[in-house]
Each structure stands twice: as C-alpha cells, then as structure tokens.
Motif scaffolding. Structure first.
Motif, PDB file in Angstrom:
ATOM      1  N   ASN A   1     -12.970   4.299   8.696  1.00 33.44           N
ATOM      2  CA  ASN A   1     -11.315   5.664   8.597  1.00 33.44           C
ATOM      3  C   ASN A   1     -10.359   4.670   7.760  1.00 33.44           C
ATOM      4  OD1 ASN A   1      -8.857   6.821   9.251  1.00 33.44           O
ATOM      5  ND2 ASN A   1      -9.765   7.934  10.401  1.00 33.44           N
ATOM      6  N   LYS A   2      -9.933   4.932   6.374  1.00 34.52           N
ATOM      7  CA  LYS A   2      -8.990   4.446   5.651  1.00 34.52           C
ATOM      8  C   LYS A   2      -7.529   4.424   6.616  1.00 34.52           C
ATOM      9  CE  LYS A   2      -9.201   3.754   1.582  1.00 34.52           C
ATOM     10  NZ  LYS A   2      -9.127   4.977   0.110  1.00 34.52           N
ATOM     11  N   ASN A   3      -7.719   5.527   7.444  1.00 37.02           N
ATOM     12  CA  ASN A   3      -6.363   5.481   8.147  1.00 37.02           C
ATOM     13  C   ASN A   3      -5.932   4.578   9.479  1.00 37.02           C
ATOM     14  OD1 ASN A   3      -4.977   7.123   6.593  1.00 37.02           O
ATOM     15  ND2 ASN A   3      -6.059   8.738   7.648  1.00 37.02           N
ATOM     16  N   THR A   4      -7.039   4.337   9.790  1.00 33.12           N
ATOM     17  CA  THR A   4      -7.004   3.193  11.028  1.00 33.12           C
ATOM     18  C   THR A   4      -6.405   1.720  10.548  1.00 33.12           C
ATOM     19  OG1 THR A   4      -8.549   4.590  12.242  1.00 33.12           O
ATOM     20  CG2 THR A   4      -8.661   2.160  12.475  1.00 33.12           C
ATOM     21  N   VAL A   5      -7.647   1.470   8.618  1.00 30.54           N
ATOM     22  CA  VAL A   5      -7.498   0.160   8.457  1.00 30.54           C
ATOM     23  C   VAL A   5      -5.734   0.373   8.150  1.00 30.54           C
ATOM     24  CG1 VAL A   5      -7.910  -1.559   6.335  1.00 30.54           C
ATOM     25  CG2 VAL A   5      -9.671   0.345   7.815  1.00 30.54           C
ATOM     26  N   LYS A   6      -5.189   1.168   7.448  1.00 31.61           N
ATOM     27  CA  LYS A   6      -3.786   0.514   7.142  1.00 31.61           C
ATOM     28  C   LYS A   6      -2.552   0.882   7.982  1.00 31.61           C
ATOM     29  CE  LYS A   6      -0.721   3.010   4.624  1.00 31.61           C
ATOM     30  NZ  LYS A   6      -0.265   5.225   3.293  1.00 31.61           N
ATOM     31  N   GLU A   7      -3.156   1.219   9.741  1.00 29.92           N
ATOM     32  CA  GLU A   7      -1.959   1.457  10.306  1.00 29.92           C
ATOM     33  C   GLU A   7      -1.806  -0.123  11.395  1.00 29.92           C
ATOM     34  OE1 GLU A   7       0.267   3.445  12.429  1.00 29.92           O
ATOM     35  OE2 GLU A   7      -0.283   4.699  10.493  1.00 29.92           O
ATOM     36  N   THR A   8      -3.652  -0.503  11.393  1.00 34.72           N
ATOM     37  CA  THR A   8      -4.150  -1.779  11.919  1.00 34.72           C
ATOM     38  C   THR A   8      -3.466  -3.208  11.280  1.00 34.72           C
ATOM     39  OG1 THR A   8      -6.004  -0.950  11.977  1.00 34.72           O
ATOM     40  CG2 THR A   8      -5.656  -3.393  12.629  1.00 34.72           C
ATOM     41  N   LEU A   9      -3.052  -2.444   9.731  1.00 33.91           N
ATOM     42  CA  LEU A   9      -2.254  -3.874   8.753  1.00 33.91           C
ATOM     43  C   LEU A   9      -1.159  -3.874   8.691  1.00 33.91           C
ATOM     44  CD1 LEU A   9      -5.784  -3.909   5.975  1.00 33.91           C
ATOM     45  CD2 LEU A   9      -4.992  -5.553   8.184  1.00 33.91           C
ATOM     46  N   LYS A  10      -0.404  -2.542   7.868  1.00 36.26           N
ATOM     47  CA  LYS A  10       0.931  -2.007   7.897  1.00 36.26           C
ATOM     48  C   LYS A  10       2.468  -3.176   8.509  1.00 36.26           C
ATOM     49  CE  LYS A  10       2.365   1.361  11.461  1.00 36.26           C
ATOM     50  NZ  LYS A  10       2.912   3.241  10.912  1.00 36.26           N
ATOM     51  N   ASN A  11       1.708  -3.495   9.741  1.00 35.64           N
ATOM     52  CA  ASN A  11       3.186  -4.531  10.074  1.00 35.64           C
ATOM     53  C   ASN A  11       2.821  -6.519  10.474  1.00 35.64           C
ATOM     54  OD1 ASN A  11       4.842  -2.082  10.855  1.00 35.64           O
ATOM     55  ND2 ASN A  11       3.515  -1.915  12.739  1.00 35.64           N
ATOM     56  N   ILE A  12       1.694  -6.522   9.672  1.00 37.94           N
ATOM     57  CA  ILE A  12       1.751  -7.944   9.677  1.00 37.94           C
ATOM     58  C   ILE A  12       2.117  -8.141   8.711  1.00 37.94           C
ATOM     59  CG2 ILE A  12      -0.243  -9.947   9.164  1.00 37.94           C
ATOM     60  CD1 ILE A  12      -2.225  -7.940  10.117  1.00 37.94           C
ATOM     61  N   ILE A  13       2.849  -9.465   7.851  1.00 39.35           N
ATOM     62  CA  ILE A  13       3.172  -9.590   7.289  1.00 39.35           C
ATOM     63  C   ILE A  13       2.934 -11.470   6.620  1.00 39.35           C
ATOM     64  CG2 ILE A  13       6.028 -11.030   7.419  1.00 39.35           C
ATOM     65  CD1 ILE A  13       6.736  -8.892   8.682  1.00 39.35           C
ATOM     66  N   SER A  14       3.197 -11.820   5.903  1.00 45.20           N
ATOM     67  CA  SER A  14       2.833 -12.775   5.513  1.00 45.20           C
ATOM     68  C   SER A  14       3.473 -13.891   4.771  1.00 45.20           C
ATOM     69  CB  SER A  14       1.910 -12.549   3.925  1.00 45.20           C
ATOM     70  OG  SER A  14       2.052 -14.332   2.768  1.00 45.20           O
ATOM     71  N   PRO A  15       2.941 -15.423   6.352  1.00 41.82           N
ATOM     72  CA  PRO A  15       4.379 -16.207   6.055  1.00 41.82           C
ATOM     73  C   PRO A  15       4.830 -16.656   4.891  1.00 41.82           C
ATOM     74  CG  PRO A  15       1.947 -16.906   6.115  1.00 41.82           C
ATOM     75  CD  PRO A  15       2.098 -14.944   6.475  1.00 41.82           C
ATOM     76  N   ALA A  16       3.537 -16.311   3.818  1.00 44.63           N
ATOM     77  CA  ALA A  16       4.731 -16.560   2.203  1.00 44.63           C
ATOM     78  C   ALA A  16       5.714 -15.830   2.180  1.00 44.63           C
ATOM     79  CB  ALA A  16       3.043 -16.210   1.324  1.00 44.63           C
ATOM     80  N   ARG A  17       6.232 -14.967   2.641  1.00 42.43           N
ATOM     81  CA  ARG A  17       7.263 -14.072   2.140  1.00 42.43           C
ATOM     82  C   ARG A  17       8.720 -15.150   2.085  1.00 42.43           C
ATOM     83  NH1 ARG A  17       8.572  -8.515   4.287  1.00 42.43           N
ATOM     84  NH2 ARG A  17       5.989  -8.064   3.358  1.00 42.43           N
ATOM     85  N   ASN A  18       8.172 -15.944   3.596  1.00 40.28           N
ATOM     86  CA  ASN A  18       9.423 -16.911   3.190  1.00 40.28           C
ATOM     87  C   ASN A  18       8.881 -18.291   3.203  1.00 40.28           C
ATOM     88  OD1 ASN A  18      11.544 -15.104   4.718  1.00 40.28           O
ATOM     89  ND2 ASN A  18      10.484 -14.894   6.357  1.00 40.28           N
ATOM     90  N   ASN A  19       8.110 -18.598   2.429  1.00 38.05           N
ATOM     91  CA  ASN A  19       7.864 -20.156   2.278  1.00 38.05           C
ATOM     92  C   ASN A  19       8.650 -20.132   1.072  1.00 38.05           C
ATOM     93  OD1 ASN A  19       6.185 -22.142   0.365  1.00 38.05           O
ATOM     94  ND2 ASN A  19       5.133 -21.748   3.062  1.00 38.05           N
TER      95      ASN A  19
END
Length: 314
Positions: A113-131
C-alpha cells in the motif's frame, strides 16, 4: 618510416599503461561482498528471496550508514518479493540519506500500500538538512550544474571548477578525510554508475592534477564504505581517459619529432583508454574508449570491490 613510427608509438603507450594500481593489498569489506553476491544472484534471475534477504541483512549489519545505491537495490528486491516490512525499513534508511520520498513511492509495487509507505515516511527528516558540510557539497553541485550551461564560456567554466575544487579541498583539509555519508549524512546516488545526483558530478570537470590530489581520499573512502566503488570507477575512468589521451599524444610527439622532421606527415590521433570500463558506446554494447589490458579487467574491478563481470545493474 611507418614501421618505425608505429614502434615508437607502441613503446610509448606500453610504458604509459604499465603503471600499477595500488589496490594490490586491498581487502574488500564483507559489506561490499554480501551486496555484490546478492546483486549477481538477482541479476541472474534468482527467485530465492530468503538467500537474497540474508545477504542484504548481513551487509546492512556491517555498515551503520549504508550507501544509497545499495539501499535502492535492496528496495527493488523487497518490492519484487512484496515484503512490506523490509521495503519500509529500507525506505526509512534512504530518507535518512537524503533521498527524495517520491523516488521511493515510484518504486512501491501494487502489492504494498503506497499510502501506508507515504504515511510512515512523511515525518522522517534527513540529518543532512542541518549539516554544514552537506550544504557546502550541495553548493558545489549547484555551481557545477550552472558551469555546464552552453551560455557559460570556457574561462568562466574553469573559474567555477577551480572554485569548487578549492571548496572541496578546504572541507577535506578540515575533516582529514573524504566528505562521504559518514560526515555529510547525505548520499543521493541511487544508481551504480550515475553520479549526477550530488557533488561528485563536479569531479568529472576537475583537471588531472586536482583529481590526482583527491585520489588518496577517494580510495580511503572505498575502504571505509564511504563511497561506492562504481562511483569511484566512473570518476577514475573519466580522469584516466583524459590522462592517457594527453600523455600518449605527448609521447608520440616526442618519439616521432626527430623522425618526422619538417615533413607534413600527420601524427597519429589521441589514444585514450579506460581502466575500469565504466563508459560505453551509444548502443551500450561495447566499452568506449577501449579498456587497457581487457584480460585483467575483472581483476582490477574486484580489487576495488566492484563486481568483476560487466553487468548493467540499473
């Protein structure tokens, strides 16, 4: 006269290409070994997903910050096997590497289920953003893309390339190593021979002396699983093509100058070679430019932890 010139050309090129690669004492990490075994089996059509999963999990257990090219391969394996839990687990690691979520969603099979994948990943932030290092590397990448515009003149392009090199060597002098994923928390390369996703693309536009300065750091990065062997090979081959082309022509000129004298006889053209055989002809069927010592190609590839066979893995 032609035989004499040919002799000198052959002698010069033979001396030029006899240089040794200093990976002779290099031992590949099981990280690469397990992934290479899995990739070979997958490419050869293996449907034994338990074995593939075992090899992938062994590799991931070795490296706390796995390379995106290996994670993306894993994603395809788990998509084909409809293994939702493994698919989502690998997806999380790709997001943490800075890979765009849309790339992952495009790989999601209908059985997950693509929506399940999307919901699971949407709040994960890469640490590279502030690197800070990742930000500098992204600046190099953006400036390099601008430098390749047809609207940019040669002098300006060289200026940008030199500026990018200065930025990169400045980072290396600061951290005393290659700025791979272990320090930047970012690895956007998801294909084996395509480095156009991040700053390493700029290395294809550095001059030979600049690349030679960077090579020890690149080689060390492979040992530390901080760089994909395939991406090193693409950079090295691009460098080697330019180097052999220039040096072979210079050698030919030097050895034939006295023989040719003031005649109008034309010198042979530039003779370029590859070392790892990354670049192909337009039809993707042959390596072009040709590879030096093709009978030793698999051995050279395996020494830097590449798969020895010439496989199109993407």
């Amino acid at each position: 006269m032609k035989k004499i010139i040919l002799f000198f050309c052959t002698l010069s090129i033979g001396l030029l290409y006899s240089q040794k690669n200093n990976f002779d004492d290099f031992t590949c990490s099981p990280y690469y070994g397990n992934f290479n075994s899995a990739k070979l089996k997958f490419k050869q059509g293996s449907a034994d997903f338990e074995i593939l999963d075992s090899l992938i999990q062994k590799a991931l257990a070795i490296n706390s910050k796995p390379l995106s090219v290996d994670l993306f391969f894993s994603l395809k394996v788990y998509a084909k096997n409809c293994n939702r839990d493994r698919f989502i687990s690998v997806s999380k690691m790709l997001i943490l590497n800075g890979v765009n979520i849309n790339i992952i969603l495009n790989e999601t099979p209908s059985c997950i289920n693509k929506n399940t994948v999307k919901e699971t990943l949407k709040n994960i932030i890469s640490p590279a953003r502030n690197n800070k290092i990742a930000k500098l590397l992204n600046e190099i990448h953006e400036d390099d893309k601008k430098s390749q515009s047809v609207l940019v003149g040669n002098n300006k392009r060289e200026e940008i390339n030199n500026k990018n090199y200065s930025k990169l060597i400045g980072i290396i002098n600061q951290i005393k190593k290659w700025p791979g994923i272990s320090v930047s928390n970012q690895d956007l390369n998801i294909y084996h021979v395509d480095i156009s996703y991040d700053f390493t693309q700029a290395l294809l536009h550095f001059n030979r002396a600049q690349i030679e300065t960077l090579l020890p750091y690149l080689k060390e990065a492979i040992k530390n699983q901080d760089l994909s062997p395939y991406h090193f090979a693409r950079i090295y081959d691009y460098y080697y093509i330019k180097k052999t082309g220039y040096e072979s022509l210079e050698a030919i000129k030097k050895n034939t100058k006295e023989l040719l004298g003031n005649t109008k006889q034309q010198l042979p053209g530039i003779i370029s070679k590859q070392f790892y055989g990354i670049y192909k002809s337009d039809d993707r069927k042959t390596m072009y430019p040709p590879v030096i010592d093709p009978d030793k190609l698999s051995e050279r590839r395996e020494k830097i932890c590449m798969i020895g066979e010439d496989l199109e893995l993407d």
